[in-house]
Design a protein around this motif. Structure first.
Motif, PDB file in Angstrom:
ATOM      1  N   VAL A   1       0.895  -1.159  -0.006  1.00  0.00           N
ATOM      2  CA  VAL A   1      -0.039  -0.083  -0.070  1.00  0.00           C
ATOM      3  C   VAL A   1       0.698   1.190   0.252  1.00  0.00           C
ATOM      4  O   VAL A   1       0.681   2.068  -0.555  1.00  0.00           O
ATOM      5  CB  VAL A   1      -0.999   0.056   1.138  1.00  0.00           C
ATOM      6  N   THR A   2       2.127   1.231   0.731  1.00  0.00           N
ATOM      7  CA  THR A   2       2.745   2.530   0.913  1.00  0.00           C
ATOM      8  C   THR A   2       3.595   2.812  -0.460  1.00  0.00           C
ATOM      9  O   THR A   2       3.670   3.749  -1.112  1.00  0.00           O
ATOM     10  CB  THR A   2       3.921   2.259   2.114  1.00  0.00           C
ATOM     11  N   LEU A   3       4.173   1.376  -1.017  1.00  0.00           N
ATOM     12  CA  LEU A   3       4.802   1.747  -2.260  1.00  0.00           C
ATOM     13  C   LEU A   3       3.906   2.425  -3.410  1.00  0.00           C
ATOM     14  O   LEU A   3       4.128   3.223  -4.126  1.00  0.00           O
ATOM     15  CB  LEU A   3       5.405   0.393  -2.830  1.00  0.00           C
ATOM     16  N   TRP A   4       2.642   1.620  -3.430  1.00  0.00           N
ATOM     17  CA  TRP A   4       1.664   2.098  -4.452  1.00  0.00           C
ATOM     18  C   TRP A   4       1.350   3.706  -4.132  1.00  0.00           C
ATOM     19  O   TRP A   4       1.058   4.303  -5.135  1.00  0.00           O
ATOM     20  CB  TRP A   4       0.326   1.337  -4.293  1.00  0.00           C
ATOM     21  N   TYR A   5       1.030   3.902  -2.769  1.00  0.00           N
ATOM     22  CA  TYR A   5       0.785   5.334  -2.476  1.00  0.00           C
ATOM     23  C   TYR A   5       2.055   6.221  -3.051  1.00  0.00           C
ATOM     24  O   TYR A   5       1.610   7.624  -3.363  1.00  0.00           O
ATOM     25  CB  TYR A   5       0.543   5.496  -1.139  1.00  0.00           C
ATOM     26  N   VAL A   6       3.245   5.939  -2.795  1.00  0.00           N
ATOM     27  CA  VAL A   6       4.220   6.783  -3.198  1.00  0.00           C
ATOM     28  C   VAL A   6       4.487   6.862  -4.645  1.00  0.00           C
ATOM     29  O   VAL A   6       4.704   7.968  -5.230  1.00  0.00           O
ATOM     30  CB  VAL A   6       5.691   6.207  -2.561  1.00  0.00           C
TER      31      VAL A   6
ATOM     32  N   TRP B   1     -16.069   6.541  -0.610  1.00  0.00           N
ATOM     33  CA  TRP B   1     -14.785   5.898  -0.880  1.00  0.00           C
ATOM     34  C   TRP B   1     -14.130   5.615   0.556  1.00  0.00           C
ATOM     35  O   TRP B   1     -13.517   4.613   0.546  1.00  0.00           O
ATOM     36  CB  TRP B   1     -13.925   6.943  -1.598  1.00  0.00           C
ATOM     37  N   THR B   2     -14.384   6.279   1.592  1.00  0.00           N
ATOM     38  CA  THR B   2     -13.755   6.038   2.973  1.00  0.00           C
ATOM     39  C   THR B   2     -14.166   4.476   3.180  1.00  0.00           C
ATOM     40  O   THR B   2     -13.752   3.951   4.375  1.00  0.00           O
ATOM     41  CB  THR B   2     -13.941   7.119   3.906  1.00  0.00           C
ATOM     42  N   GLY B   3     -15.541   3.938   2.837  1.00  0.00           N
ATOM     43  CA  GLY B   3     -16.105   2.837   3.473  1.00  0.00           C
ATOM     44  C   GLY B   3     -15.717   1.631   2.360  1.00  0.00           C
ATOM     45  O   GLY B   3     -16.049   0.415   2.601  1.00  0.00           O
ATOM     46  N   ASP B   4     -15.052   1.772   1.289  1.00  0.00           N
ATOM     47  CA  ASP B   4     -14.686   0.731   0.365  1.00  0.00           C
ATOM     48  C   ASP B   4     -12.946   0.666   0.230  1.00  0.00           C
ATOM     49  O   ASP B   4     -12.324   1.350   0.349  1.00  0.00           O
ATOM     50  CB  ASP B   4     -14.969   1.363  -1.069  1.00  0.00           C
ATOM     51  N   PRO B   5     -12.708  -0.671   0.647  1.00  0.00           N
ATOM     52  CA  PRO B   5     -11.280  -1.136   0.788  1.00  0.00           C
ATOM     53  C   PRO B   5     -10.601  -0.833  -0.455  1.00  0.00           C
ATOM     54  O   PRO B   5      -9.341  -0.433  -0.444  1.00  0.00           O
ATOM     55  CB  PRO B   5     -11.298  -2.585   1.136  1.00  0.00           C
ATOM     56  N   ASP B   6     -11.467  -0.671  -1.638  1.00  0.00           N
ATOM     57  CA  ASP B   6     -10.333  -0.346  -2.960  1.00  0.00           C
ATOM     58  C   ASP B   6     -10.310   1.017  -3.190  1.00  0.00           C
ATOM     59  O   ASP B   6      -9.416   1.475  -4.112  1.00  0.00           O
ATOM     60  CB  ASP B   6     -11.094  -1.229  -4.093  1.00  0.00           C
ATOM     61  N   MET B   7     -11.246   1.846  -2.701  1.00  0.00           N
ATOM     62  CA  MET B   7     -11.310   3.103  -3.120  1.00  0.00           C
ATOM     63  C   MET B   7     -10.784   3.998  -2.034  1.00  0.00           C
ATOM     64  O   MET B   7     -10.360   5.486  -2.178  1.00  0.00           O
ATOM     65  CB  MET B   7     -12.668   3.701  -3.191  1.00  0.00           C
ATOM     66  N   ILE B   8     -10.567   3.909  -0.790  1.00  0.00           N
ATOM     67  CA  ILE B   8     -10.258   4.819   0.362  1.00  0.00           C
ATOM     68  C   ILE B   8      -8.701   5.240  -0.096  1.00  0.00           C
ATOM     69  O   ILE B   8      -8.295   6.451   0.333  1.00  0.00           O
ATOM     70  CB  ILE B   8     -10.231   4.038   1.461  1.00  0.00           C
TER      71      ILE B   8
ATOM     72  N   ALA C   1      -8.525   0.474  12.576  1.00  0.00           N
ATOM     73  CA  ALA C   1      -7.829   1.783  12.707  1.00  0.00           C
ATOM     74  C   ALA C   1      -7.262   2.071  11.493  1.00  0.00           C
ATOM     75  O   ALA C   1      -6.993   3.343  11.366  1.00  0.00           O
ATOM     76  CB  ALA C   1      -6.571   1.280  13.958  1.00  0.00           C
ATOM     77  N   CYS C   2      -6.840   1.488  10.394  1.00  0.00           N
ATOM     78  CA  CYS C   2      -6.425   1.857   9.236  1.00  0.00           C
ATOM     79  C   CYS C   2      -7.181   1.400   7.968  1.00  0.00           C
ATOM     80  O   CYS C   2      -6.624   0.918   7.201  1.00  0.00           O
ATOM     81  CB  CYS C   2      -5.001   1.140   9.101  1.00  0.00           C
ATOM     82  N   GLY C   3      -8.607   1.603   8.208  1.00  0.00           N
ATOM     83  CA  GLY C   3      -9.367   1.644   6.879  1.00  0.00           C
ATOM     84  C   GLY C   3     -10.028   0.221   6.757  1.00  0.00           C
ATOM     85  O   GLY C   3      -9.667  -0.818   7.399  1.00  0.00           O
ATOM     86  N   PRO C   4     -10.949   0.348   6.209  1.00  0.00           N
ATOM     87  CA  PRO C   4     -11.769  -1.219   5.932  1.00  0.00           C
ATOM     88  C   PRO C   4     -10.998  -2.230   5.288  1.00  0.00           C
ATOM     89  O   PRO C   4     -10.162  -1.935   4.186  1.00  0.00           O
ATOM     90  CB  PRO C   4     -13.069  -0.834   5.131  1.00  0.00           C
ATOM     91  N   ALA C   5     -10.748  -3.231   5.727  1.00  0.00           N
ATOM     92  CA  ALA C   5      -9.876  -4.553   5.216  1.00  0.00           C
ATOM     93  C   ALA C   5      -8.522  -3.864   4.959  1.00  0.00           C
ATOM     94  O   ALA C   5      -7.963  -4.334   3.834  1.00  0.00           O
ATOM     95  CB  ALA C   5     -10.607  -4.910   4.131  1.00  0.00           C
ATOM     96  N   ASP C   6      -7.909  -3.017   5.903  1.00  0.00           N
ATOM     97  CA  ASP C   6      -6.673  -2.711   5.712  1.00  0.00           C
ATOM     98  C   ASP C   6      -6.525  -1.875   4.470  1.00  0.00           C
ATOM     99  O   ASP C   6      -5.337  -1.845   3.838  1.00  0.00           O
ATOM    100  CB  ASP C   6      -5.580  -3.569   5.932  1.00  0.00           C
ATOM    101  N   GLY C   7      -7.605  -1.233   3.885  1.00  0.00           N
ATOM    102  CA  GLY C   7      -7.586  -0.509   2.619  1.00  0.00           C
ATOM    103  C   GLY C   7      -6.523   0.659   2.963  1.00  0.00           C
ATOM    104  O   GLY C   7      -5.668   1.014   1.862  1.00  0.00           O
ATOM    105  N   SER C   8      -6.492   1.395   3.882  1.00  0.00           N
ATOM    106  CA  SER C   8      -5.442   2.340   4.066  1.00  0.00           C
ATOM    107  C   SER C   8      -4.316   2.064   5.084  1.00  0.00           C
ATOM    108  O   SER C   8      -3.827   3.109   5.677  1.00  0.00           O
ATOM    109  CB  SER C   8      -6.211   3.822   4.382  1.00  0.00           C
TER     110      SER C   8
END
Length: 333
Positions: free
Chosen positions: A103-108, A180-187, A273-280
């Protein structure tokens, strides 16, 4: 016939025991200068002492302690127990840790280029003389001042929640995707949008670099028939490449350090604590979960040091690569 005694003419102002005309060398002057320098150095150290104390107690000390904790089993309540490399072995075998790295590498990889493209695009527009230029600069720069605050993250979460402005806009366009915040793929996309919105700081740096490009280069290129894209590619980018490198370096490091926005925007969604299904679930968010929610400070310290080493390696690669695409003026490197 008496004897006459001849006296040697006296040398004016000079005798065997006399000093030169410019005066005697005072033996006490070097000692006085030394005492003065010591007083000045002491005053300097006294002014620096608050910073030195803060660095030792709040930065260097905790870093050394965390390096020791990285090799121990420490839960904040019991005494640390030395376990060697077990924390690192457990870390590499943890699927949630590997997910946080992805997730971090994708974000960066996505957020940093988009932010810099937006910053450079707006800087190119603001570099042209027009009415209200100062207002536009301040307006575009303002989000970078408040974007990292907790209150903005809370508002951002509300904007991208179910039945909020983004969800309603999507429904008007015929897209029933929900918040978006409730969707693991969109958050994660909401976090990218937040970081792109904060493009003001690199924009100001780009704008300063654009102001340093000589106008004669553009005029000569126009005479040769070069179009807008060619002038941008062959003149603007090479001339601002040092500024571009500086922004890439800073924004890459900042992207690896993302925490507050990911934790607040994703906090509580789906009971995680870090998004639905660890999305964030970015790296620092999982570090926080292990250190403060699971009370595994030893494992969290190991994660922190691995992040530090990783960011240092990325920084070293960027510095190594700059000789291929960064163009400095002769003698400016």
């Amino acid at each position: 016939m008496g004897t006459t005694v001849t006296h040697a003419p006296a040398m004016e102002g000079l005798s065997q025991d006399s000093e030169p005309r410019h005066g005697p060398v005072k033996p006490g002057r070097p000692a006085a200068l030394t005492r003065r320098r010591r007083r000045e150095n002491l005053a300097g150290y006294l002014f620096m002492s608050p910073w030195i104390a803060g660095f030792l107690l709040l930065t260097a000390g905790p870093m050394i302690a965390s390096l020791y904790f990285a090799f121990t089993d420490y839960n904040l309540f019991d005494a640390p127990r030395w376990i060697g490399l077990d924390n690192f072995s457990e870390m590499f075998g943890d699927p949630r840790w590997r997910h946080s790295v992805q997730v971090t590498l994708w974000y960066v990889a996505v957020g940093t280029p988009l932010k810099l493209i937006a910053a450079l695009g707006v800087a190119l527009l603001l570099a042209q003389s027009r009415r209200g230029q100062a207002f536009y600069r301040a307006a575009f720069y303002a989000p970078s001042l408040i974007g990292a605050s907790v209150s903005v993250a809370i508002v951002w979460k509300a904007i991208f929640s179910d039945d909020a402005i983004v969800d309603r806009t999507q429904k008007i366009l015929g897209i029933d995707a929900g918040g978006w915040t409730g969707d693991p793929d969109m958050i994660i996309y909401s976090l990218v949008a937040l970081t792109v919105w904060q493009f003001g700081a690199p924009m100001v740096i780009f704008l300063a670099g654009l102001k340093q490009v000589p106008r004669e280069l553009y005029e000569a290129a126009e005479v040769d028939g070069a179009g807008t894209l060619r002038r941008f590619w062959n003149i603007t980018l090479p001339m601002i490449s040092p500024v571009l490198f500086f922004n890439v370096l800073l924004e890459t490091i900042h992207s690896f350090q993302i925490f507050s926005s990911a934790y607040i925007v994703g906090g509580g969604a789906g009971g995680n604590a870090c998004g639905p299904a660890d999305g964030s679930m970015v790296y620092t968010c999982y570090l926080y979960v292990q250190g403060f929610e699971n009370s595994r400070m030893g494992l969290a310290s190991a994660m922190a040091w691995l992040l530090l080493v990783s960011v240092a390696l990325v920084t070293a690669v960027l510095f190594w690569s700059q000789k291929r695409w960064v163009h400095y003026e002769e003698g400016a490197r």
